[in-house]
Motif scaffolding. Sequence first.
Motif, PDB file in Angstrom:
ATOM      1  N   TRP A 157       0.852  -1.191   0.000  1.00 50.49           N
ATOM      2  CA  TRP A 157       0.000   0.000   0.000  1.00 50.49           C
ATOM      3  C   TRP A 157       0.892   1.246   0.000  1.00 50.49           C
ATOM      4  O   TRP A 157       1.666   1.438   0.952  1.00 50.49           O
ATOM      5  CB  TRP A 157      -0.871   0.049   1.253  1.00 50.49           C
ATOM      6  CG  TRP A 157      -2.099  -0.782   1.225  1.00 50.49           C
ATOM      7  CD1 TRP A 157      -2.334  -1.905   0.497  1.00 50.49           C
ATOM      8  CD2 TRP A 157      -3.288  -0.564   2.007  1.00 50.49           C
ATOM      9  NE1 TRP A 157      -3.575  -2.419   0.773  1.00 50.49           N
ATOM     10  CE2 TRP A 157      -4.188  -1.607   1.690  1.00 50.49           C
ATOM     11  CE3 TRP A 157      -3.661   0.402   2.938  1.00 50.49           C
ATOM     12  CZ2 TRP A 157      -5.444  -1.704   2.274  1.00 50.49           C
ATOM     13  CZ3 TRP A 157      -4.913   0.301   3.521  1.00 50.49           C
ATOM     14  CH2 TRP A 157      -5.804  -0.726   3.190  1.00 50.49           C
ATOM     15  N   ALA A 182      -8.265   3.028   4.597  1.00 45.09           N
ATOM     16  CA  ALA A 182      -8.072   3.086   3.151  1.00 45.09           C
ATOM     17  C   ALA A 182      -8.799   4.304   2.594  1.00 45.09           C
ATOM     18  O   ALA A 182      -9.944   4.579   2.963  1.00 45.09           O
ATOM     19  CB  ALA A 182      -8.600   1.819   2.489  1.00 45.09           C
ATOM     20  N   ARG A 185     -12.655   2.666  -1.584  1.00 41.79           N
ATOM     21  CA  ARG A 185     -13.157   1.292  -1.520  1.00 41.79           C
ATOM     22  C   ARG A 185     -12.318   0.381  -2.417  1.00 41.79           C
ATOM     23  O   ARG A 185     -12.100  -0.802  -2.089  1.00 41.79           O
ATOM     24  CB  ARG A 185     -14.637   1.252  -1.947  1.00 41.79           C
ATOM     25  CG  ARG A 185     -15.277  -0.149  -1.858  1.00 41.79           C
ATOM     26  CD  ARG A 185     -15.360  -0.616  -0.424  1.00 41.79           C
ATOM     27  NE  ARG A 185     -15.982  -1.924  -0.278  1.00 41.79           N
ATOM     28  CZ  ARG A 185     -15.319  -3.090  -0.321  1.00 41.79           C
ATOM     29  NH1 ARG A 185     -14.008  -3.097  -0.505  1.00 41.79           N
ATOM     30  NH2 ARG A 185     -15.961  -4.223  -0.159  1.00 41.79           N
ATOM     31  N   LEU A 188      -9.264  -0.874  -0.606  1.00 41.08           N
ATOM     32  CA  LEU A 188      -9.608  -1.949   0.324  1.00 41.08           C
ATOM     33  C   LEU A 188      -9.833  -3.262  -0.418  1.00 41.08           C
ATOM     34  O   LEU A 188      -9.438  -4.331   0.051  1.00 41.08           O
ATOM     35  CB  LEU A 188     -10.851  -1.571   1.131  1.00 41.08           C
ATOM     36  CG  LEU A 188     -11.231  -2.540   2.260  1.00 41.08           C
ATOM     37  CD1 LEU A 188     -10.197  -2.496   3.378  1.00 41.08           C
ATOM     38  CD2 LEU A 188     -12.620  -2.212   2.803  1.00 41.08           C
ATOM     39  N   LEU A 191      -6.645  -6.421  -2.079  1.00 39.71           N
ATOM     40  CA  LEU A 191      -5.813  -6.890  -0.975  1.00 39.71           C
ATOM     41  C   LEU A 191      -5.000  -8.096  -1.435  1.00 39.71           C
ATOM     42  O   LEU A 191      -5.537  -9.187  -1.650  1.00 39.71           O
ATOM     43  CB  LEU A 191      -6.680  -7.265   0.232  1.00 39.71           C
ATOM     44  CG  LEU A 191      -5.944  -7.753   1.474  1.00 39.71           C
ATOM     45  CD1 LEU A 191      -4.987  -6.689   1.990  1.00 39.71           C
ATOM     46  CD2 LEU A 191      -6.919  -8.158   2.567  1.00 39.71           C
ATOM     47  N   LEU A 212      -8.299  -3.204   8.447  1.00 38.38           N
ATOM     48  CA  LEU A 212      -8.246  -2.315   7.291  1.00 38.38           C
ATOM     49  C   LEU A 212      -9.643  -1.773   7.039  1.00 38.38           C
ATOM     50  O   LEU A 212     -10.599  -2.552   6.917  1.00 38.38           O
ATOM     51  CB  LEU A 212      -7.735  -3.075   6.066  1.00 38.38           C
ATOM     52  CG  LEU A 212      -6.419  -3.838   6.270  1.00 38.38           C
ATOM     53  CD1 LEU A 212      -6.046  -4.594   4.999  1.00 38.38           C
ATOM     54  CD2 LEU A 212      -5.297  -2.904   6.702  1.00 38.38           C
ATOM     55  N   TRP A 214     -12.450   1.126   5.290  1.00 42.00           N
ATOM     56  CA  TRP A 214     -12.879   2.201   4.398  1.00 42.00           C
ATOM     57  C   TRP A 214     -14.162   2.791   4.960  1.00 42.00           C
ATOM     58  O   TRP A 214     -15.095   2.070   5.300  1.00 42.00           O
ATOM     59  CB  TRP A 214     -13.120   1.718   2.976  1.00 42.00           C
ATOM     60  CG  TRP A 214     -13.664   2.811   2.090  1.00 42.00           C
ATOM     61  CD1 TRP A 214     -13.001   3.916   1.653  1.00 42.00           C
ATOM     62  CD2 TRP A 214     -14.999   2.927   1.602  1.00 42.00           C
ATOM     63  NE1 TRP A 214     -13.834   4.714   0.904  1.00 42.00           N
ATOM     64  CE2 TRP A 214     -15.070   4.126   0.849  1.00 42.00           C
ATOM     65  CE3 TRP A 214     -16.150   2.140   1.714  1.00 42.00           C
ATOM     66  CZ2 TRP A 214     -16.243   4.559   0.219  1.00 42.00           C
ATOM     67  CZ3 TRP A 214     -17.312   2.557   1.089  1.00 42.00           C
ATOM     68  CH2 TRP A 214     -17.343   3.754   0.352  1.00 42.00           C
ATOM     69  N   ARG A 224     -11.648  -5.174   6.382  1.00 44.65           N
ATOM     70  CA  ARG A 224     -11.023  -6.455   6.066  1.00 44.65           C
ATOM     71  C   ARG A 224      -9.917  -6.704   7.085  1.00 44.65           C
ATOM     72  O   ARG A 224      -9.280  -5.758   7.564  1.00 44.65           O
ATOM     73  CB  ARG A 224     -10.444  -6.463   4.653  1.00 44.65           C
ATOM     74  CG  ARG A 224     -11.487  -6.216   3.584  1.00 44.65           C
ATOM     75  CD  ARG A 224     -10.924  -6.353   2.178  1.00 44.65           C
ATOM     76  NE  ARG A 224     -10.668  -7.749   1.835  1.00 44.65           N
ATOM     77  CZ  ARG A 224     -10.311  -8.171   0.610  1.00 44.65           C
ATOM     78  NH1 ARG A 224     -10.131  -7.285  -0.361  1.00 44.65           N
ATOM     79  NH2 ARG A 224     -10.115  -9.448   0.369  1.00 44.65           N
TER      80      ARG A 224
END
Length: 303
Positions: A157, A182, A185, A188, A191, A212, A214, A224
């Motif tokens: 990231w 994040a 979307r 996210l 991944l 994680l 959003w 997530r």
Amino acid sequence: MTVENAAGDAARAPEILRYTAFSADPAGGNPAGVVLDATGLDDAAQLAIAAELGYSETAFLTAPPEGLGEPGRAYTIRYFSPLAEVAFCGHATVATAVALAERQGPGDLVFATQAGPVPVTVTRQDGALRATLTSVEPRIEPIAPADLTEALAALDWPAADLDPALPPRIAYAGARHLVLGAATRERLAELAYDFDRLAALMRCLDLTTLQLVWRESDTVFHVRDPFPVGGVVEDPATGAAAAAFGAYTRALGLTTAPATLTLHQGHDLGRPGLLTVDLRPGDPRSHVSGTATRMEATVTAGA
């Protein structure tokens, strides 16, 4: 090692229930194993059962410490991932509470976890059982810049993909989670991380998952949770992380109690789940709610 070898003679082997938490659909949410009577199972046997099931966690119940609660409503609970024991697991707690309520009716329960006592209330709403767990006292701490850089490198990231309104923090409400926001979307959804590199950092920081996030709105989030330290690429629904995230939002002034947060998790895995986090005035703890449902018939270890 097979479940039969781990548990010993099949005549004494425990029943293993399989539930999914944070979904009323057996194809959604996060699967958990539940052993309502783990008396006689040592650590190796419990770990072997959890490894053979392959779920993020399996919960094992034994007698409570003296004075915890009334008989039949208080238990000691332990949680094993396929690789190791964890101090606290939210989705397996919800699954276990619903499994107990199906057998003895809704009401109040209390579980002695390694993180501390966790009360759970099970109610029946629109014909379905719903469990609400109350976390232990939470805490939030910063993450060192070098550790953040390593986490982002393991995730692949760029720092520019972080949401500046959700600053990185380590949040605890029974287990430690690194919260990373994040910016989109799409970030996210994409991944694909370095499993071993992230696991090494998480072991160093004593993290259970990464949370994680959003932000869809002030109270609605998509999340997530990579879980390589448990031998699982991603956790489909993470109650412990939801509790920690609720405390995070309050500590950073993103929410003011009373508030209810809605967390969507598992959609990118094809196992959608729904977690609700209530923040109450005068109570620093998080209250995480969700349904759970039986996935399949009971099995017996070694059968």
